[in-house]
Design a protein around this motif. Structure first.
Motif, mmCIF file in Angstrom:
data_model
loop_
_atom_site.group_PDB
_atom_site.id
_atom_site.type_symbol
_atom_site.label_atom_id
_atom_site.label_comp_id
_atom_site.label_asym_id
_atom_site.label_seq_id
_atom_site.Cartn_x
_atom_site.Cartn_y
_atom_site.Cartn_z
ATOM 1 N N ASP A 193 30.267 -71.159 82.075
ATOM 2 C CA ASP A 193 31.526 -70.696 81.507
ATOM 3 C C ASP A 193 32.734 -71.376 82.153
ATOM 4 O O ASP A 193 33.713 -71.701 81.477
ATOM 5 N N TYR A 194 32.671 -71.598 83.474
ATOM 6 C CA TYR A 194 33.835 -72.195 84.135
ATOM 7 C C TYR A 194 34.116 -73.595 83.608
ATOM 8 O O TYR A 194 35.287 -73.996 83.480
ATOM 9 N N ARG A 197 35.744 -73.382 80.127
ATOM 10 C CA ARG A 197 37.163 -73.045 80.247
ATOM 11 C C ARG A 197 37.988 -74.247 80.695
ATOM 12 O O ARG A 197 39.100 -74.478 80.214
ATOM 13 N N ASN A 200 38.328 -76.624 77.712
ATOM 14 C CA ASN A 200 39.276 -76.095 76.721
ATOM 15 C C ASN A 200 40.717 -76.229 77.187
ATOM 16 O O ASN A 200 41.636 -76.376 76.370
#
Length: 338
Positions: A193-194, A197, A200
């Motif tokens: 997930d990191y 992020r 993005n």
């Protein structure tokens, strides 16, 4: 490298100097086991090429793969590990209760136990035009050394895993634009997930989903990529200065032949999986965790079936093999004394 005497017997031979192999070497040699590590390429394995590992415990600002590998190598060396470079295992046999490894140069190493951490190699795109341009705009791996040369360029990264995400973020420090090409429709199942992020949030990084690279154009250097939309089959040409390919890996286990049970993809079976792998286990006791179908031979890291493809996991598995090595050696000593 100082030649190893033919009659020397190591307590443990570690095959591969990636994170798992280096961790095994550090713990084995620090606990007094005579340890040798055989590495065919570079210390650190694939992790050693990673520009920045952000989720390794203890490094809040991240750590480069090369730094992590160097520190682990130095630890193992200071504890007394012997390293054999630019060699690879060619075959494995069992004689007189010892394992004998024939290396690619014809030399033979003898050890009481083995820890196989040979890792995996990058999968190829199998696009002939791009294979011809390897090193001339097409690169397999994270491309740490090539990254500064990408200043002001348009770069593409193929892959949806953590290695691809880390490469994209590193390349974005130099390139004008980095585009991550993903076959699937999401990154959530394959990337941390990191990293998602960070991608993005990066102004010069974007992601194209549902596409694959089917061709490339360039005389002396990559100039254009041909991308195909998987849903509709339509193709489009995009200008490209460089392509970095990180689409998974295949285990480096071919040299084992039929000597150790592997799954259909070539990953080494260990622990309970050995019992379901064709009845290869012949002892009364069950195999130890991380033990292969050969007693006293263990596997850790990316070459092992069911492993988690993360650096910290590989380090943990490599370290975990050494208590098992001790258990095996103690049992063998007790059996001989009985």
């Amino acid at each position: 490298m100082t030649p190893i005497p033919a009659d020397e017997v190591f307590d443990v031979a570690v095959l591969g100097a990636g994170p798992a192999g280096l961790a095994a070497a550090v713990y084995a040699s620090s606990e007094g086991l005579r340890t040798v590590v055989v590495e065919q390429e570079a210390i650190g394995g694939q992790a050693g090429t990673s520009s920045m590992i952000r989720n390794f415990p203890g490094f809040s600002q991240g750590v480069s793969g090369s730094t992590l590998a160097w520190e682990a190598w130095q630890q193992a060396w200071l504890f007394g590990t012997t390293f054999v470079y630019m060699r690879q295992a060619a075959s494995l046999s069992n004689e007189d209760g010892h394992y004998r490894l024939r290396l690619s140069d014809g030399a033979v190493l003898t050890a009481r136990t083995l820890v196989i951490t040979t890792g995996a190699s990058y999968r190829r795109l199998d696009v002939p035009a791009l294979e011809k341009l390897q090193g001339r705009g097409v690169f397999y791996g994270a491309g740490v050394s090539e990254a500064p040369a990408m200043r002001g360029r348009k770069v593409f990264v193929v892959g949806g895993g953590n290695s691809a995400g880390q490469a994209a973020m590193h390349l974005a420090r130099w390139a004008d634009q980095v585009t991550v090409l993903v076959r699937g429709e999401s990154l959530t199942d394959s990337m941390s997930d990191y990293l998602i992020r960070e991608i993005n949030a990066a102004p010069n990084v974007d992601v194209s989903y549902g596409v694959e690279v089917v061709d490339g154009i360039g005389a002396d250097h990559l100039e254009t990529l041909v991308l195909e939309e998987r849903t509709y089959g339509t193709r489009r040409n995009v200008p490209a200065d460089a392509l970095f390919v990180l689409i998974g890996s295949q285990p480096r286990s071919e040299w084992l032949g039929g000597s150790i049970a592997r799954d259909r993809w070539g990953f080494i079976l260990t622990g309970p999986d050995v019992l379901g792998g064709g009845g290869r286990w012949r002892l009364d006791r069950p195999p130890l965790p991380l033990e292969t179908s050969l007693p006293g031979v263990f596997a850790a890291g990316d070459v092992r079936g069911g492993s988690i493809k993360r650096v910290a996991s590989a380090v943990g598995e490599g370290a975990a093999t050494i208590p098992l090595v001790h258990r095996y050696l103690e049992a063998m000593t007790a059996a001989r004394a009985a």
